[in-house]
Design an enzyme around this catalytic site. Structure first.
Site, PDB file in Angstrom:
ATOM      1  N   ASP A 211       2.632 -18.745  -9.499  1.00 19.11           N
ATOM      2  CA  ASP A 211       3.757 -18.325  -8.666  1.00 19.11           C
ATOM      3  C   ASP A 211       3.449 -16.976  -8.035  1.00 19.11           C
ATOM      4  OD1 ASP A 211       5.315 -16.010 -10.451  1.00 19.11           O
ATOM      5  OD2 ASP A 211       4.238 -17.459 -11.673  1.00 19.11           O
ATOM      6  N   ASP A 213       4.913 -13.228  -7.848  1.00 16.35           N
ATOM      7  CA  ASP A 213       5.844 -12.417  -8.614  1.00 16.35           C
ATOM      8  C   ASP A 213       6.999 -11.966  -7.722  1.00 16.35           C
ATOM      9  OD1 ASP A 213       6.166 -11.484 -11.328  1.00 16.35           O
ATOM     10  OD2 ASP A 213       5.973  -9.448 -10.553  1.00 16.35           O
TER      11      ASP A 213
END
Length: 276
Positions: A211, A213
């Site tokens: 992902d 952040d």
């Protein structure tokens, strides 16, 4: 029991990809590790290699990062004879050119954890190990080459900042980490890496980017990452991670030429007796 040469910190989603395993209960001076160690004989280009898999978070992923007994986990692998450790870990990207699905082969680490037992040398023996280069350069080079060969996007180096967890970062924290020039964020690489160094075991972190952040992807309508998204992305990366590990196992020289074994200063820690 098979001879065990390599350790892998990875959950059941990883070692189930390797077929038959022998589960071994290991007693350590620090208590039980996160789970029984799953030992498998992995066929490689240089023959069968004994590999020990240990899920950091427990078999059912019921240990949050701040409750993992890192000393017990590392000691368990050490007691089986492990000399090299591959450490795949779910990580968030801190830089816009590092994307979900990429692999970052970390060469540096920043510790932002708090209060985790982080040494085997609690006295009376005192040992200040060198940690300027937290990861094994020899093992890193092999991982980089083998990961590139799979076709995945690979970053040859990077700094991982390790946070206490279990919460994710605030946007302000994430913006700060990004401005420092750090590359990925994770919750388990410390004290795991330094404990391996204290025992002279080679370590290579394989940061699997799951992902962006919180302070990286600020596009309108894009919300912060969720736990479920991280779990799903890491699980989706398991086949590639497995392939990288198999290829690395087949490419490692039988003898180490790095300085990891010498980093112990020739000292053994004073450890409490195994309970029971």
């Amino acid at each position: 029991m098979r001879d065990v040469e390599v350790g892998v910190f990875g959950g059941s989603g990883l070692y189930e990809l390797f077929g038959e395993v022998e589960r071994i209960e290991v007693d350590t001076p620090y208590g039980p590790p996160s789970a029984p160690v799953a030992v498998s004989e992995v066929m490689t280009d240089r023959g069968p290699i004994g590999v020990a898999f240990l899920p950091r978070h427990g078999t059912d992923h019921d240990l949050p990062p701040h409750r993992i007994d890192y000393r017990a986990n590392v000691w368990a692998l050490h007691s089986l004879g492990v000399r090299r450790v591959l450490a795949p870990c779910a990580s968030g990207s801190l830089q816009p050119d590092i994307h979900p699905g990429d692999i970052v082969v970390c060469d540096q680490l920043v510790d932002r954890t708090s209060g985790r037992p982080s040494t085997f040398f609690d006295g009376p023996t005192v040992n200040h190990v060198s940690f300027a280069e937290p990861y094994c350069s020899e093992l890193r080079s092999i991982v980089v080459d083998r990961a590139i060969a799979t076709g995945v996007s690979v970053h040859r180096s990077g700094t991982v900042v390790v946070v206490e967890g279990p919460r994710f970062s605030t946007r302000a924290e994430s913006h700060w980490y990004r401005r420092q020039g750090w590359h990925v964020i994770n919750m388990t690489q410390y004290p795991e890496a330094v404990l391996l160094r204290e025992l002279g075991i080679c370590c290579c972190a394989i940061a699997v980017v799951t992902d962006y952040d919180a302070g990286v992807d600020d596009r309108p309508g894009v919300g912060p990452v969720s736990q479920d998204e991280v779990y799903a992305a890491f699980a989706a990366a398991m086949p590639v991670t497995r392939q990288v590990i198999v290829d690395v196992l087949g490419s490692m020289p039988s003898e180490r030429s790095c300085g990891c074994a010498q980093a112990t200063n020739g000292l053994e820690p004073d450890v409490p007796p195994v309970a029971g």
